[in-house]
Motif scaffolding. Structure first.
Motif, short mmCIF file in Angstrom:
data_model
loop_
_atom_site.label_atom_id
_atom_site.label_comp_id
_atom_site.label_asym_id
_atom_site.label_seq_id
_atom_site.Cartn_x
_atom_site.Cartn_y
_atom_site.Cartn_z
N CYS A 162 -0.42 -5.98 3.24
CA CYS A 162 -1.78 -5.72 2.81
C CYS A 162 -2.75 -6.15 3.92
CB CYS A 162 -2.08 -6.48 1.51
SG CYS A 162 -3.78 -6.28 0.91
N SER A 163 -3.53 -5.21 4.40
CA SER A 163 -4.48 -5.51 5.49
C SER A 163 -5.63 -6.39 5.00
CB SER A 163 -5.02 -4.22 6.08
OG SER A 163 -5.69 -3.45 5.09
N PHE A 164 -5.98 -6.25 3.71
CA PHE A 164 -7.06 -7.08 3.17
C PHE A 164 -6.60 -8.53 3.03
CE2 PHE A 164 -8.43 -2.87 1.95
CZ PHE A 164 -9.80 -2.92 2.15
N PHE A 165 -5.29 -8.72 2.70
CA PHE A 165 -4.76 -10.09 2.59
C PHE A 165 -4.78 -10.77 3.96
CE2 PHE A 165 -1.13 -12.98 3.01
CZ PHE A 165 -1.43 -13.89 2.01
N VAL A 166 -4.48 -10.02 5.01
CA VAL A 166 -4.49 -10.59 6.37
C VAL A 166 -5.89 -11.06 6.73
CG1 VAL A 166 -4.09 -10.10 8.80
CG2 VAL A 166 -2.54 -9.18 7.09
N LYS A 167 -6.90 -10.32 6.26
CA LYS A 167 -8.29 -10.70 6.54
C LYS A 167 -8.83 -11.70 5.51
CE LYS A 167 -9.58 -6.39 6.54
NZ LYS A 167 -10.43 -5.17 6.64
N GLY A 168 -8.00 -12.03 4.48
CA GLY A 168 -8.43 -12.97 3.45
C GLY A 168 -9.39 -12.38 2.46
N GLU A 169 -9.33 -11.05 2.24
CA GLU A 169 -10.28 -10.38 1.36
C GLU A 169 -9.64 -9.69 0.17
OE1 GLU A 169 -12.44 -7.71 3.81
OE2 GLU A 169 -13.30 -9.28 5.11
N CYS A 170 -8.31 -9.79 0.00
CA CYS A 170 -7.65 -9.10 -1.11
C CYS A 170 -7.91 -9.87 -2.41
CB CYS A 170 -6.15 -8.99 -0.85
SG CYS A 170 -5.27 -8.06 -2.13
N LYS A 171 -8.40 -9.17 -3.44
CA LYS A 171 -8.74 -9.79 -4.72
C LYS A 171 -7.85 -9.30 -5.86
CE LYS A 171 -13.60 -10.11 -3.30
NZ LYS A 171 -15.01 -9.73 -3.64
N ARG A 172 -6.81 -8.54 -5.53
CA ARG A 172 -5.95 -8.00 -6.60
C ARG A 172 -4.81 -8.93 -6.97
NH1 ARG A 172 -5.00 -1.77 -4.83
NH2 ARG A 172 -4.87 -2.68 -2.74
N GLY A 173 -4.53 -9.91 -6.13
CA GLY A 173 -3.50 -10.89 -6.45
C GLY A 173 -2.13 -10.27 -6.63
N GLY A 174 -1.47 -10.62 -7.75
CA GLY A 174 -0.12 -10.11 -8.03
C GLY A 174 -0.07 -8.64 -8.34
N GLU A 175 -1.20 -8.02 -8.65
CA GLU A 175 -1.24 -6.59 -8.95
C GLU A 175 -1.32 -5.73 -7.69
OE1 GLU A 175 -4.47 -5.91 -11.55
OE2 GLU A 175 -3.61 -7.01 -13.25
N CYS A 176 -1.48 -6.36 -6.56
CA CYS A 176 -1.57 -5.61 -5.31
C CYS A 176 -0.22 -4.99 -4.99
CB CYS A 176 -2.01 -6.53 -4.17
SG CYS A 176 -2.19 -5.67 -2.58
N PRO A 177 -0.15 -3.67 -4.74
CA PRO A 177 1.13 -3.01 -4.45
C PRO A 177 1.66 -3.29 -3.05
CG PRO A 177 -0.66 -1.43 -4.29
CD PRO A 177 -1.27 -2.72 -4.76
N PHE A 178 0.89 -3.98 -2.23
CA PHE A 178 1.31 -4.27 -0.86
C PHE A 178 1.77 -5.72 -0.74
CE2 PHE A 178 -1.84 -0.87 -0.63
CZ PHE A 178 -1.15 0.08 0.10
N ARG A 179 2.48 -6.02 0.33
CA ARG A 179 3.01 -7.36 0.55
C ARG A 179 1.92 -8.31 1.05
NH1 ARG A 179 6.88 -5.36 4.74
NH2 ARG A 179 6.85 -7.51 5.50
N HIS A 180 1.93 -9.51 0.49
CA HIS A 180 0.99 -10.54 0.93
C HIS A 180 1.72 -11.47 1.89
CE1 HIS A 180 -2.25 -10.16 -2.45
NE2 HIS A 180 -2.04 -9.05 -1.79
#
Length: 337
Positions: free
Chosen positions: A163-181
């Motif tokens: 997840c590119s948003f997780f790399v930037k520290g901006e992903c807010k979907r948590g466990g529902e995110c379909p991409f790898r954190h």
């Protein structure tokens, strides 16, 4: 004599089923695929082709074909991961071990003409196969490929992307995110190119495999980057032209201008091959290590790295490297193997 096909009329590719490896297909024996004719352009020949899309299994990302059916047949690779179908290894590793020369052109107009001739050949073949890029392999190369090939499918390769948003520290979907954190690992392996993998050039994964294979056989490259000399040991009575021809035949990527010089020492039955660039010398060493040596005059010769020539008045341990191995005398200085 048949007329030449018009590129604008035959510049498309259509197929009924993709060419895939077991890993990309996934563990589910009942895979549902979507088929879209002319859904995208091939990453290699730039022709519109039939795109297949599917989900390999639970927890995996959706995958699709990246190159056309014809380009996959030319190299014998999977349409998605572009790895060899028989061994599951990069093309560069396979071709280096088998001493295979790529005949597929890389320029645009030559690719189109090459594809047309290949498709005509496959249409005339009773089993629809092609003889392009197929050469008899040496036994040592095949044994090496079998030794490093995976025995089971590597389904971990089908995981979702990071997840590119997780790399930037901006992903807010948590466990529902379909991409790898996960935090991506930096390094050469992070910079892979699909075209380089297909043609077997500058593939970081292949370089790592070949380097590890060479080191396991005692062919570790010396730390002194000025050393560009390889030694062929145990040669029969031969000539410089025969050694050069054997080297080019075993390593088709070597051009005559890349070789700085060849010195044959008949009393020691060896030859010193000095290259202009260290990078090419390492690539040749890795390829010949994968092939189990080099065949010259019907005899298999051992390949080792050379050592720097010691300066006069100094012992080899304290000498300053000069980048060239000694090419005269009966005593041969070689890297331990």
């Amino acid at each position: 004599m048949p007329a030449k096909h018009d590129i604008n009329k035959v510049g498309v590719e259509s197929s009924d089923f993709p060419i895939l490896c077991e890993t990309c297909l996934g563990p589910n024996p009942y895979v549902r695929m979507s088929k879209q004719e002319f859904g995208n352009e091939c990453k290699i020949c730039n022709r519109p082709f039939t795109v297949f899309r599917w989900n390999p299994g639970a927890g995996a990302r959706f995958k699709k074909t990246e190159i056309c059916n014809t380009c996959a047949k030319i190299k014998g690779v999977c349409q998605t991961c572009l790895l060899d179908l028989e061994y599951g290894l990069p093309v560069q590793v396979r071709d280096a071990a088998l001493g295979r020369k790529s005949q597929a052109p890389s320029s645009d107009i030559n690719k189109q003409y090459y594809i047309q001739n290949l498709e005509a050949q496959m249409a005339d073949s009773p089993d629809g196969s092609s003889s392009f890029d197929s050469e008899v392999a040496n036994r040592a190369g095949r044994e090496m490929l079998k030794g490093i090939a995976r025995s089971d499918p590597y389904y971990k390769r089908n995981r979702p992307h990071i997840c590119s948003f997780f790399v930037k520290g901006e992903c807010k979907r948590g466990g529902e995110c379909p991409f790898r954190h996960e935090i991506p690992k930096e390094g050469a392996l992070a910079k892979q190119n699909i075209v380089d993998r297909y043609y077997g050039k500058n593939d970081p994964v292949a370089k790592k495999i070949l380097r590890e294979q060479a080191e396991s056989k005692g062919m570790k490259a010396p730390e002194d980057k000025s050393i560009t000399t390889l030694l062929f040991l145990g040669l029969p009575t031969t000539t410089e032209s025969e050694v050069r021809a054997s080297l080019v035949g075993a390593c088709p990527f070597v051009k005559p201008i890349d070789i700085k010089g060849i010195t044959i020492v008949e009393t020691s039955h060896c030859a010193f091959i000095n290259f202009k660039q260290r990078q090419l010398a390492e690539r040749v060493a890795e390829a010949l290590s994968a092939q189990g040596g080099i065949e010259v005059g019907g005899k298999k010769a051992k390949v080792v790295w050379g050592r720097a020539r010691p300066q006069k008045g100094k012992s080899p341990a304290t000498s300053t490297p000069s980048g060239e191995a000694s090419g005269s005398g009966s005593a041969v200085t070689t890297e331990s193997s």
